[in-house]
Design a protein around this motif. Structure first.
Motif, mmCIF file in Angstrom:
data_model
loop_
_atom_site.group_PDB
_atom_site.id
_atom_site.type_symbol
_atom_site.label_atom_id
_atom_site.label_comp_id
_atom_site.label_asym_id
_atom_site.label_seq_id
_atom_site.Cartn_x
_atom_site.Cartn_y
_atom_site.Cartn_z
ATOM 1 N N VAL A 1 60.951 -41.085 -35.599
ATOM 2 C CA VAL A 1 59.603 -41.290 -35.307
ATOM 3 C C VAL A 1 59.021 -42.514 -35.575
ATOM 4 N N GLY A 2 58.804 -43.319 -34.548
ATOM 5 C CA GLY A 2 58.144 -44.601 -34.897
ATOM 6 C C GLY A 2 56.644 -44.714 -34.335
ATOM 7 N N LEU B 1 61.179 -40.836 -30.906
ATOM 8 C CA LEU B 1 59.674 -40.463 -30.412
ATOM 9 C C LEU B 1 58.822 -41.597 -30.836
ATOM 10 N N ILE B 2 58.384 -42.177 -29.917
ATOM 11 C CA ILE B 2 57.603 -43.270 -30.359
ATOM 12 C C ILE B 2 55.923 -42.833 -29.750
ATOM 13 N N CYS B 3 55.066 -43.087 -30.960
ATOM 14 C CA CYS B 3 53.936 -42.312 -30.995
ATOM 15 C C CYS B 3 52.697 -43.132 -30.133
ATOM 16 N N ILE C 1 53.871 -34.751 -32.590
ATOM 17 C CA ILE C 1 54.758 -34.655 -33.126
ATOM 18 C C ILE C 1 55.532 -33.247 -33.268
ATOM 19 N N ALA C 2 54.578 -32.237 -33.834
ATOM 20 C CA ALA C 2 54.822 -30.925 -33.747
ATOM 21 C C ALA C 2 55.628 -30.327 -32.680
ATOM 22 N N SER C 3 55.229 -30.640 -31.511
ATOM 23 C CA SER C 3 55.660 -30.407 -30.163
ATOM 24 C C SER C 3 57.267 -30.782 -30.172
ATOM 25 N N ILE D 1 54.497 -36.783 -40.692
ATOM 26 C CA ILE D 1 55.996 -36.481 -40.908
ATOM 27 C C ILE D 1 56.211 -35.430 -42.324
ATOM 28 N N LYS D 2 55.496 -36.342 -43.242
ATOM 29 C CA LYS D 2 55.456 -35.203 -44.699
ATOM 30 C C LYS D 2 54.961 -34.000 -44.467
#
Length: 262
Positions: A26-27, A54-56, A115-117, A149-150
């Protein structure tokens, strides 16, 4: 504290990063994954692992080294194209985008849900992202993504809790089993990946983000030099130059173990 930390490290060992099967990187912005873990990604692909990017955020404010006169919309599209090409060069074909506005111009809850999805769909064994606990890190997008992420890495395995992070009426995938998180851009690495034969690919992947890292540019050269020095320093710890380092936490280390923070 030193004795307790030693016992914790001996009793609750992290797995080798290369030992998992499905990886989610994840970036916060386009190019962050390449900077933080590009050589590791290249190695994982060679090992036939499943890797998803995954780019946010859309990177619309990344104009510091931009040599062209692009509109905001054009730069967003350019950076997305660069991300796909760079990932493809490293061997990654699955690149996802949340398309959130760069510069913390979004709700944190939307970031968590996005992110969860992806976690719900990809079912990663391990999730990578920037370390939000570095005292010198001031960029809010990096802090937000690292903290997300944590948070999600810890709760993804609790179906009833994780469900609250997903869009309404979305079912939790029963196959989710996040075993660890690994944080890059960290000052407390505790797990290293030997990346001999992959460092050049990391640098070449970075050059593909030409809107940000034009070749032979002074700022680009400084970033490349930093990556080289970092790879050598981490290599001394693994007896293999170059290497990349991460602050890794398996499921047990994610809660109530302050000694596991190093």
């Amino acid at each position: 504290m030193g004795l307790t930390r030693t016992i914790v490290n001996l009793a609750i060992k992290n797995q080798k990063i290369e030992s998992f099967n499905t990886y989610l990187f994840v970036g916060p912005h386009p190019d962050d994954i390449e900077i933080g873990a590009g050589a590791t990604v290249s190695k994982l692909i060679k090992l036939k692992k499943k890797v998803v990017f995954l780019i946010c955020t859309d990177g619309r404010f990344g104009r510091e080294n931009l040599k062209e006169d692009l509109s905001e919309e054009q730069l967003i599209e350019r950076r997305k194209e660069e991300s796909i090409k760079s990932a493809s060069y490293l061997g990654v074909s699955d690149v996802r985008f949340l398309n959130l506005c760069d510069g913390n111009n979004y709700k944190y809850e939307d970031l968590l849900m996005g992110i969860a999805s992806i976690i719900n769909d990809v079912k990663p064994d391990i999730i990578f992202g920037p370390d939000p606990d570095v005292s010198s890190e001031c960029h809010k997008d990096h802090l937000n993504v690292g903290n997300a992420i944590k948070e999600l890495g810890n709760f993804a395995n609790y179906i009833d809790i994780f469900a609250h992070y997903l869009p309404k009426d979305t079912l939790v995938n029963n196959g989710i089993d996040v075993k660890a998180i690994a944080l890059f851009m960290t000052n407390k690495p505790n797990k290293f990946v030997r990346t001999y034969g992959h460092f050049k690919k990391q640098i070449n992947a970075l050059y593909i983000h030409s809107s940000q890292y034009p070749k032979n540019d002074k700022a680009t050269n400084a970033v490349v030099l930093y990556l080289k020095v970092r790879a050598v320093e981490y290599g001394f710890r693994t007896f293999c130059i170059p290497s990349e380092g991460f602050r890794m936490m398996n499921r047990t280390r994610m809660h109530c173990l302050p000694e596991a923070s190093k």
